[in-house]
Design a protein around this motif. Sequence first.
Motif, PDB file in Angstrom:
ATOM      1  N   ASP A 260       0.835  -1.198   0.000  1.00 24.44           N
ATOM      2  CA  ASP A 260       0.000   0.000   0.000  1.00 24.44           C
ATOM      3  C   ASP A 260       0.869   1.246   0.000  1.00 24.44           C
ATOM      4  O   ASP A 260       2.033   1.221   0.422  1.00 24.44           O
ATOM      5  N   ARG A 261       0.291   2.358  -0.452  1.00 27.54           N
ATOM      6  CA  ARG A 261       1.069   3.583  -0.623  1.00 27.54           C
ATOM      7  C   ARG A 261       0.336   4.786  -0.040  1.00 27.54           C
ATOM      8  O   ARG A 261      -0.880   4.788   0.137  1.00 27.54           O
ATOM      9  N   LEU A 262       1.106   5.822   0.211  1.00 26.60           N
ATOM     10  CA  LEU A 262       0.585   7.097   0.697  1.00 26.60           C
ATOM     11  C   LEU A 262       0.009   7.890  -0.474  1.00 26.60           C
ATOM     12  O   LEU A 262       0.649   8.002  -1.521  1.00 26.60           O
ATOM     13  N   VAL A 263      -1.195   8.445  -0.325  1.00 19.01           N
ATOM     14  CA  VAL A 263      -1.804   9.220  -1.405  1.00 19.01           C
ATOM     15  C   VAL A 263      -2.116  10.670  -1.014  1.00 19.01           C
ATOM     16  O   VAL A 263      -2.364  11.502  -1.878  1.00 19.01           O
TER      17      VAL A 263
ATOM     18  N   TYR B  63      -1.325  15.781  -2.567  1.00 20.55           N
ATOM     19  CA  TYR B  63      -1.764  14.469  -3.028  1.00 20.55           C
ATOM     20  C   TYR B  63      -0.617  13.825  -3.793  1.00 20.55           C
ATOM     21  O   TYR B  63       0.202  14.527  -4.410  1.00 20.55           O
ATOM     22  N   PHE B  64      -0.567  12.487  -3.789  1.00 21.35           N
ATOM     23  CA  PHE B  64       0.496  11.759  -4.482  1.00 21.35           C
ATOM     24  C   PHE B  64      -0.092  10.633  -5.325  1.00 21.35           C
ATOM     25  O   PHE B  64      -1.066   9.989  -4.929  1.00 21.35           O
ATOM     26  N   HIS B  65       0.531  10.403  -6.469  1.00 21.33           N
ATOM     27  CA  HIS B  65       0.164   9.247  -7.293  1.00 21.33           C
ATOM     28  C   HIS B  65       0.738   8.001  -6.625  1.00 21.33           C
ATOM     29  O   HIS B  65       1.937   7.929  -6.368  1.00 21.33           O
TER      30      HIS B  65
ATOM     31  N   MET C 169      -6.205   1.978  -6.461  1.00 26.39           N
ATOM     32  CA  MET C 169      -6.800   2.261  -5.155  1.00 26.39           C
ATOM     33  C   MET C 169      -7.715   1.120  -4.732  1.00 26.39           C
ATOM     34  O   MET C 169      -8.554   0.660  -5.512  1.00 26.39           O
ATOM     35  N   ALA C 170      -7.557   0.658  -3.506  1.00 19.33           N
ATOM     36  CA  ALA C 170      -8.453  -0.370  -2.980  1.00 19.33           C
ATOM     37  C   ALA C 170      -9.844   0.220  -2.780  1.00 19.33           C
ATOM     38  O   ALA C 170      -9.970   1.333  -2.264  1.00 19.33           O
ATOM     39  N   PRO C 171     -10.904  -0.474  -3.196  1.00 16.21           N
ATOM     40  CA  PRO C 171     -12.272   0.052  -3.034  1.00 16.21           C
ATOM     41  C   PRO C 171     -12.597   0.399  -1.589  1.00 16.21           C
ATOM     42  O   PRO C 171     -13.291   1.384  -1.327  1.00 16.21           O
ATOM     43  N   GLU C 172     -12.098  -0.411  -0.646  1.00 15.38           N
ATOM     44  CA  GLU C 172     -12.383  -0.133   0.765  1.00 15.38           C
ATOM     45  C   GLU C 172     -11.777   1.196   1.211  1.00 15.38           C
ATOM     46  O   GLU C 172     -12.386   1.949   1.982  1.00 15.38           O
ATOM     47  N   ALA C 173     -10.570   1.490   0.715  1.00 15.75           N
ATOM     48  CA  ALA C 173      -9.911   2.748   1.068  1.00 15.75           C
ATOM     49  C   ALA C 173     -10.623   3.926   0.407  1.00 15.75           C
ATOM     50  O   ALA C 173     -10.823   4.971   1.022  1.00 15.75           O
ATOM     51  N   GLN C 174     -11.015   3.756  -0.859  1.00 14.86           N
ATOM     52  CA  GLN C 174     -11.705   4.844  -1.562  1.00 14.86           C
ATOM     53  C   GLN C 174     -13.024   5.184  -0.873  1.00 14.86           C
ATOM     54  O   GLN C 174     -13.431   6.357  -0.843  1.00 14.86           O
ATOM     55  N   ALA C 175     -13.676   4.189  -0.298  1.00  7.99           N
ATOM     56  CA  ALA C 175     -14.940   4.443   0.397  1.00  7.99           C
ATOM     57  C   ALA C 175     -14.736   5.322   1.625  1.00  7.99           C
ATOM     58  O   ALA C 175     -15.645   6.032   2.054  1.00  7.99           O
ATOM     59  N   ILE C 176     -13.529   5.310   2.188  1.00  8.66           N
ATOM     60  CA  ILE C 176     -13.229   6.107   3.381  1.00  8.66           C
ATOM     61  C   ILE C 176     -12.869   7.531   3.022  1.00  8.66           C
ATOM     62  O   ILE C 176     -13.395   8.487   3.604  1.00  8.66           O
ATOM     63  N   HIS C 177     -11.957   7.705   2.037  1.00  9.99           N
ATOM     64  CA  HIS C 177     -11.469   9.059   1.743  1.00  9.99           C
ATOM     65  C   HIS C 177     -11.933   9.622   0.401  1.00  9.99           C
ATOM     66  O   HIS C 177     -11.744  10.807   0.126  1.00  9.99           O
ATOM     67  N   GLY C 178     -12.516   8.794  -0.458  1.00 13.54           N
ATOM     68  CA  GLY C 178     -13.067   9.285  -1.707  1.00 13.54           C
ATOM     69  C   GLY C 178     -12.060   9.570  -2.804  1.00 13.54           C
ATOM     70  O   GLY C 178     -12.422  10.146  -3.834  1.00 13.54           O
TER      71      GLY C 178
ATOM     72  N   ASP D  80      -8.705   6.468  -8.520  1.00 15.78           N
ATOM     73  CA  ASP D  80      -7.578   6.376  -9.454  1.00 15.78           C
ATOM     74  C   ASP D  80      -7.613   7.536 -10.447  1.00 15.78           C
ATOM     75  O   ASP D  80      -6.565   8.097 -10.786  1.00 15.78           O
ATOM     76  N   ALA D  81      -8.795   7.904 -10.915  1.00 15.73           N
ATOM     77  CA  ALA D  81      -8.919   8.996 -11.885  1.00 15.73           C
ATOM     78  C   ALA D  81      -8.467  10.317 -11.267  1.00 15.73           C
ATOM     79  O   ALA D  81      -7.773  11.118 -11.925  1.00 15.73           O
ATOM     80  N   PHE D  82      -8.843  10.572 -10.016  1.00 14.14           N
ATOM     81  CA  PHE D  82      -8.440  11.826  -9.359  1.00 14.14           C
ATOM     82  C   PHE D  82      -6.934  11.883  -9.163  1.00 14.14           C
ATOM     83  O   PHE D  82      -6.307  12.938  -9.321  1.00 14.14           O
ATOM     84  N   LEU D  83      -6.313  10.761  -8.816  1.00  9.22           N
ATOM     85  CA  LEU D  83      -4.885  10.739  -8.510  1.00  9.22           C
ATOM     86  C   LEU D  83      -4.003  10.572  -9.744  1.00  9.22           C
ATOM     87  O   LEU D  83      -2.772  10.660  -9.637  1.00  9.22           O
TER      88      LEU D  83
END
Length: 229
Positions: free
Chosen positions: A19-22, A42-44, A49-58, A61-64
Amino acid sequence: MREIVFDTETTGLSFSNGDRLVEIGCVELFNRVETGQTYHAYFHPERPMAPEAQAIHGLSDAFLADKPLFAENCDDLLEFLGDSPLVAHNASFDFGFLNGELKRCGRQMLSLSRMIDTVAMARTRHPGAKHSLDALCTRFGIDRSHRVLHGALLDAQLLAQVYVELTGGRQIGLTLVSEMVEHAASPVDASRSVVRPQRIFAASTEEAARHSQFLEGVNNPLWGPLETR
């Protein structure tokens, strides 16, 4: 004393597992007071992106997709952090990702001696209570109504308020014997305290004479003649 409160968002729960810092958000405090200086980036992540993580912070992949790599902004981040103590909520998690990214791009990792963990502080002060950031905001009456999703800078700003409460509340910054003298060269410069000289409030001989002359001119004073006092 200068301190940095920070928060991170990631692609998952473990840097060692890939996993990585975004996202990172930092808030500068001086003597437990926010200075208005912040750092946010923000960082690429170079991975999906894991779906579970995206559900937390929104953060999708397209945004980053057009965001810089961590290594590209590393110098700016380290300059802002300086050598200040670093405050985070469940700090071992945030330090793990930040040090993992630093090591990955060949930089010296941050010493764990700089780490201040507000979860550990909350457990000591309020054993048995809930210690999430939301729970602590509720306990201390901190408005978090605008926190729909997790965000590194927003969470760092909320945590800064929580940290102040955990360390004694806002009154700890009040002082009658010193004043802050800040060097303006950069936001990471140190500041110092200057002790004020004792102030003399006694009336001078001339002031006392003028006061007596004024009292003598008052007709039928409530306090009686001066010679009887």
